[in-house]
Design a protein around this motif. Structure first.
Motif, short mmCIF file in Angstrom:
data_model
loop_
_atom_site.label_atom_id
_atom_site.label_comp_id
_atom_site.label_asym_id
_atom_site.label_seq_id
_atom_site.Cartn_x
_atom_site.Cartn_y
_atom_site.Cartn_z
N VAL A 8 52.20 -31.56 -2.14
CA VAL A 8 53.24 -31.14 -1.20
C VAL A 8 52.74 -31.25 0.24
O VAL A 8 53.53 -31.26 1.18
N ASP A 9 51.40 -31.33 0.41
CA ASP A 9 50.81 -31.48 1.75
C ASP A 9 50.28 -32.89 1.98
O ASP A 9 49.33 -33.10 2.73
N ILE A 10 50.93 -33.87 1.35
CA ILE A 10 50.45 -35.24 1.42
C ILE A 10 50.30 -35.76 2.85
O ILE A 10 49.36 -36.47 3.19
N TYR A 11 51.22 -35.35 3.74
CA TYR A 11 51.18 -35.87 5.10
C TYR A 11 50.08 -35.21 5.94
O TYR A 11 49.62 -35.78 6.91
N ARG A 12 49.69 -34.02 5.55
CA ARG A 12 48.62 -33.34 6.26
C ARG A 12 47.25 -33.64 5.66
O ARG A 12 46.26 -33.72 6.38
N TYR A 30 63.97 -19.23 13.28
CA TYR A 30 62.73 -19.93 12.92
C TYR A 30 62.96 -21.43 12.96
O TYR A 30 64.01 -21.93 12.56
N GLU A 31 61.94 -22.14 13.44
CA GLU A 31 62.00 -23.61 13.46
C GLU A 31 61.03 -24.15 12.41
O GLU A 31 59.88 -23.72 12.33
N TYR A 32 61.54 -25.07 11.60
CA TYR A 32 60.72 -25.71 10.57
C TYR A 32 60.71 -27.22 10.80
O TYR A 32 61.71 -27.79 11.24
N MET A 33 59.57 -27.83 10.48
CA MET A 33 59.41 -29.27 10.64
C MET A 33 58.92 -29.88 9.34
O MET A 33 58.10 -29.29 8.63
N SER A 34 59.46 -31.06 9.01
CA SER A 34 59.03 -31.79 7.82
C SER A 34 58.61 -33.19 8.25
O SER A 34 59.26 -33.83 9.08
N TYR A 35 57.50 -33.68 7.65
CA TYR A 35 56.98 -34.99 8.04
C TYR A 35 57.71 -36.14 7.36
O TYR A 35 57.85 -37.22 7.92
N GLY A 36 58.18 -35.92 6.14
CA GLY A 36 58.84 -37.00 5.42
C GLY A 36 58.99 -36.68 3.95
O GLY A 36 58.68 -35.58 3.48
N ASP A 50 58.88 -39.52 8.61
CA ASP A 50 60.31 -39.36 8.95
C ASP A 50 60.51 -37.89 9.36
O ASP A 50 61.06 -37.08 8.61
N GLU A 51 60.01 -37.57 10.54
CA GLU A 51 59.98 -36.17 10.97
C GLU A 51 61.39 -35.63 11.20
O GLU A 51 62.23 -36.28 11.83
N LYS A 52 61.62 -34.44 10.69
CA LYS A 52 62.89 -33.75 10.89
C LYS A 52 62.61 -32.29 11.23
O LYS A 52 61.61 -31.72 10.79
N PHE A 53 63.52 -31.70 12.01
CA PHE A 53 63.40 -30.30 12.42
C PHE A 53 64.69 -29.56 12.06
O PHE A 53 65.79 -30.12 12.17
#
Length: 249
Positions: A141-145, A127-133, A176-179
Motif C-alpha cells: 500500500v506504500d509502493i510509491y513511498r 482534513y486534506e489527503y493526498m494519493s500518489y496513484g 497520478d497525484e490527487k488531493f
C-alpha cells in the motif's frame, strides 16, 4: 347588570310591550314581570323562548353580564351551564396547547444550539489527503513511498542497477497525484478499493499537514445556534403569553 335587566333592555330596544312579549313566549304577563325584575329564575325552556323571542343568541344575552354573576346565579339554567362548561374546556385546551408548544420549543432549542455550538453533526475540522496513484493487487500500500523496498524477498534494489532505474521510471510514470478535502478524520493514512473491470486496484491516501486538520467555519452550525436561540425566545414568550391570557385564579 342582571339577566332580567338585560332582557328588559332588549325588549325596550325592540319597542315591545310586556303583554306582546309574554304572548310571543306563551307565558303570563305577570310571570314575565317577575322574570324581568329577577324575582324568578326561568326554566331552561322558558329562558330559550325568552331570548329567541328577542332575537338574541345565548352569547349575546350573557355578553353584558359579569362572569361572577353568571356563575353564581345562572348555572341552574342548563343552556348556560353547558356553555360555561364548553368555554372552560376550550380554555383549558388552549392553555395546555400553548404550554405544550412553549415547552417543546425550549426542549428542541437546547440540543439544536448545542449541536451547532459543538459542531457535532457538521464538523468544522477539515482534513486534506493526498494519493500518489493506483496500487495493484499484491503490491504494498506504500509502493510509491517505499518502492525501493518492494523487491521480491523484501531486499532493497541496488541504487546503481538497471533494475533500480527501471523500477524508478515505472513509479514515476505511474504517478497520478490527487488531493481531497474531507471533514471526516480517516486517520494518518487509509487505503480504498477502486472499481475496475479488469482487476482490483487501490489508492492509499495520506493525511497532509502537521496541524492535523484546519478549522473551516460552516454556516449551517451558525444557523443551528441561531434557530436554537429563536426557539428559546419563542418558548419564553409563549409562557409569558400563557400567564397573560390565562391568569391563575
Amino acid at each position: 347588570m342582571t339577566l332580567g335587566e338585560r332582557l328588559k333592555q332588549r325588549r325596550n330596544e325592540l319597542e315591545l310591550s310586556q303583554p306582546a312579549l309574554a304572548e310571543k313566549m306563551g307565558i303570563e304577563q305577570s310571570f314575565l314581570s317577575k322574570l324581568e325584575n329577577d324575582r324568578s329564575l326561568p326554566s331552561n325552556e322558558t329562558f330559550r323562548r325568552w331570548h329567541e323571542a328577542l332575537n338574541l343568541s345565548l352569547t349575546e344575552v350573557l355578553a353584558p353580564l359579569g362572569q361572577s354573576y353568571i356563575r353564581n346565579k345562572l348555572t341552574q339554567i342548563a343552556d348556560i351551564d353547558t356553555l360555561l362548561n364548553n368555554q372552560q374546556t376550550k380554555y383549558l385546551q388552549q392553555r395546555a396547547r400553548l404550554i405544550t408548544l412553549s415547552s417543546l420549543a425550549i426542549a428542541f432549542a437546547i440540543p439544536l444550539f448545542y449541536l451547532g455550538y459543538t459542531a457535532s453533526i457538521f464538523p468544522e475540522k477539515q482534513y486534506e489527503y493526498m494519493s500518489y496513484g493506483h496500487i495493484y493487487e499484491n503490491e504494498s500500500v506504500d509502493i510509491y513511498r517505499n518502492w525501493n523496498q518492494s523487491h521480491p524477498g523484501g531486499a532493497f534494489f541496488s541504487s546503481n542497477s538497471e533494475e533500480f532505474l527501471a523500477k524508478q521510471q515505472e513509479i514515476t510514470d505511474r504517478l497520478d497525484e490527487k488531493f481531497i478535502l474531507t471533514f471526516e478524520n480517516r486517520g494518518s493514512q487509509y487505503t480504498e478499493e477502486l472499481e475496475n473491470d479488469d482487476n482490483t486496484i487501490y489508492r492509499t491516501w495520506y493525511r497532509q499537514g502537521i496541524n492535523q486538520g484546519s478549522i473551516v467555519h460552516r454556516p449551517v452550525n451558525g444557523l443551528l445556534q441561531g434557530f436554537g436561540l429563536f426557539l428559546v425566545v419563542f418558548g419564553i414568550l409563549g409562557f409569558w403569553r400563557e400567564r397573560k391570557l390565562y391568569p391563575r385564579a
